[in-house]
Structures are given as structure tokens and as C-alpha cells.
Design an enzyme around this catalytic site. Structure first.
Site, PDB file in Angstrom:
ATOM      1  N   ARG A  42      10.187  48.787  61.719  1.00 55.88           N
ATOM      2  CA  ARG A  42      10.581  48.345  62.989  1.00 55.88           C
ATOM      3  C   ARG A  42      11.898  47.244  62.807  1.00 55.88           C
ATOM      4  O   ARG A  42      12.863  46.784  63.347  1.00 55.88           O
ATOM      5  CB  ARG A  42      10.018  48.241  64.130  1.00 55.88           C
ATOM      6  CG  ARG A  42       9.412  49.338  64.635  1.00 55.88           C
ATOM      7  CD  ARG A  42       8.611  49.415  66.358  1.00 55.88           C
ATOM      8  NE  ARG A  42       9.821  48.586  66.898  1.00 55.88           N
ATOM      9  CZ  ARG A  42       9.643  48.135  68.214  1.00 55.88           C
ATOM     10  NH1 ARG A  42       8.525  46.763  67.978  1.00 55.88           N
ATOM     11  NH2 ARG A  42      10.323  47.014  68.385  1.00 55.88           N
ATOM     12  N   ASN A  43      11.502  46.367  61.759  1.00 54.80           N
ATOM     13  CA  ASN A  43      12.077  45.904  61.168  1.00 54.80           C
ATOM     14  C   ASN A  43      13.488  46.006  60.565  1.00 54.80           C
ATOM     15  O   ASN A  43      13.974  46.924  60.124  1.00 54.80           O
ATOM     16  CB  ASN A  43      11.720  44.656  59.617  1.00 54.80           C
ATOM     17  CG  ASN A  43      12.471  43.354  59.539  1.00 54.80           C
ATOM     18  OD1 ASN A  43      13.736  42.902  59.181  1.00 54.80           O
ATOM     19  ND2 ASN A  43      11.661  42.497  59.566  1.00 54.80           N
ATOM     20  N   GLN A  44      14.506  44.863  61.236  1.00 54.43           N
ATOM     21  CA  GLN A  44      16.207  45.848  61.371  1.00 54.43           C
ATOM     22  C   GLN A  44      16.586  45.397  60.117  1.00 54.43           C
ATOM     23  O   GLN A  44      18.093  45.397  59.125  1.00 54.43           O
ATOM     24  CB  GLN A  44      16.503  45.403  61.799  1.00 54.43           C
ATOM     25  CG  GLN A  44      16.440  46.223  63.529  1.00 54.43           C
ATOM     26  CD  GLN A  44      17.069  45.260  64.240  1.00 54.43           C
ATOM     27  OE1 GLN A  44      17.227  44.111  64.577  1.00 54.43           O
ATOM     28  NE2 GLN A  44      16.820  46.566  66.035  1.00 54.43           N
TER      29      GLN A  44
END
Length: 161
Positions: A42-44
Site C-alpha cells: 500500500r506504500n505509494q
């Protein structure tokens, strides 16, 4: 609080011609498990860099190639600490990496960019005397919802150029 001291699990990614050093705080639990920077799905971070540079980031080799091609380096402020979870707010007893020595050893670096308030605050506390350009990038964590990914991408584009 978990008082086990965790050592940073991997080396900085830096090249002889790196110009911008991107500094996070400390790897997430998921990054520890995957042995690479910004590895939580989920880290962008990688999606943002892909949008900024138009280079693909489908695997570790492509990510490293992107960093090299764009003259970006990647590291974290914290050498070791204890924590309960992956949030910066849970980090305690932080010992920082020696950024002064690192920057001296890598004279092509002309700018440091922080991927969060924690890394920026630690740098200013310990190395605020260094004469180097500094920029703040919004946290690429999905937990940082004050900006959407498009707004974050625009900020990264502006600050990393």
C-alpha cells in the site's frame, strides 16, 4: 513497547553520480520481510516515482535502475531503534546514521529529500548545521491521507527536479 533493538536491515542505495538523496525514517515491518525499501504493497513511494520518471518499477532491478538513471539515492535516517509497529510515531530510542560522513563520502549529492516529518526532524536535530539543500516530500504511506497520490506525485515532481 517492544524494547528489542532493531538494526537497519539493508545498505543505502547510492551511486558515484547520485545527486539527490531520498531519506526515510526506518523500514516498515513489511520492508524488513521483503528486504527492500518501501516494500509494503500500500506504500505509494514506487508508484509515485514511476509516475514522476515514467520508468517502470515492476521488480527490484527496475527500481534500482530508476534510482541510478535519475541520480537518486535512497537511505534512512535511523540506524537502529525499537518499535511496536511500522508507524513513525512508534519509533523509540532512535540512533541515527552518520549523514555527515555519508555526504562527505558522496560529494555528488547536492540535495536531501525527506519522505516524512520524522526523517526531516531527525536530520535537522543532528545535522542541521550541514550546508546542503533540503526539501520535504509528503509521506508516501497510505496512512498519510492529507494528500491523494496525484497531489503527492506533483510535489515529488517539483521537489526532485
Amino acid at each position: 513497547m517492544n524494547h528489542e533493538v532493531l538494526e537497519h536491515p539493508f545498505k543505502p542505495i547510492v551511486f558515484k553520480d547520485t545527486e539527490v538523496l531520498i531519506l526515510g525514517s526506518f523500514p516498515s515491518i513489511r520492508s524488513f520481510e521483503n528486504n527492500f525499501y518501501y516494500a509494503h504493497p500500500r506504500n505509494q513511494f514506487w508508484k509515485i516515482l514511476e509516475a514522476v520518471t515514467t520508468y517502470p518499477v515492476n521488480n527490484r532491478d527496475q527500481k534500482i535502475w530508476l534510482l541510478k538513471e535519475c541520480k537518486f539515492g535512497l537511505w534512512d535516517m535511523i540506524k537502529n531503534c525499537s518499535r511496536d509497529n511500522s508507524l513513525d510515531s512508534s519509533l523509540e530510542d532512535e540512533k541515527v546514521n552518520d549523514l555527515a560522513a555519508f555526504l562527505e563520502a558522496h560529494p555528488s549529492i547536492r540535495k536531501v529529500a525527506f519522505t516524512g516529518k520524522k526523517s526531516q526532524a531527525l536530520f535537522e536535530t543532528h545535522f542541521g548545521y550541514l550546508d546542503i539543500e533540503r526539501v520535504y516530500l509528503p509521506s508516501p504511506s497510505a496512512a498519510y491521507a492529507k494528500m491523494n497520490i496525484d497531489e503527492k506525485t506533483e510535489r515529488y515532481k517539483k521537489e526532485l527536479s
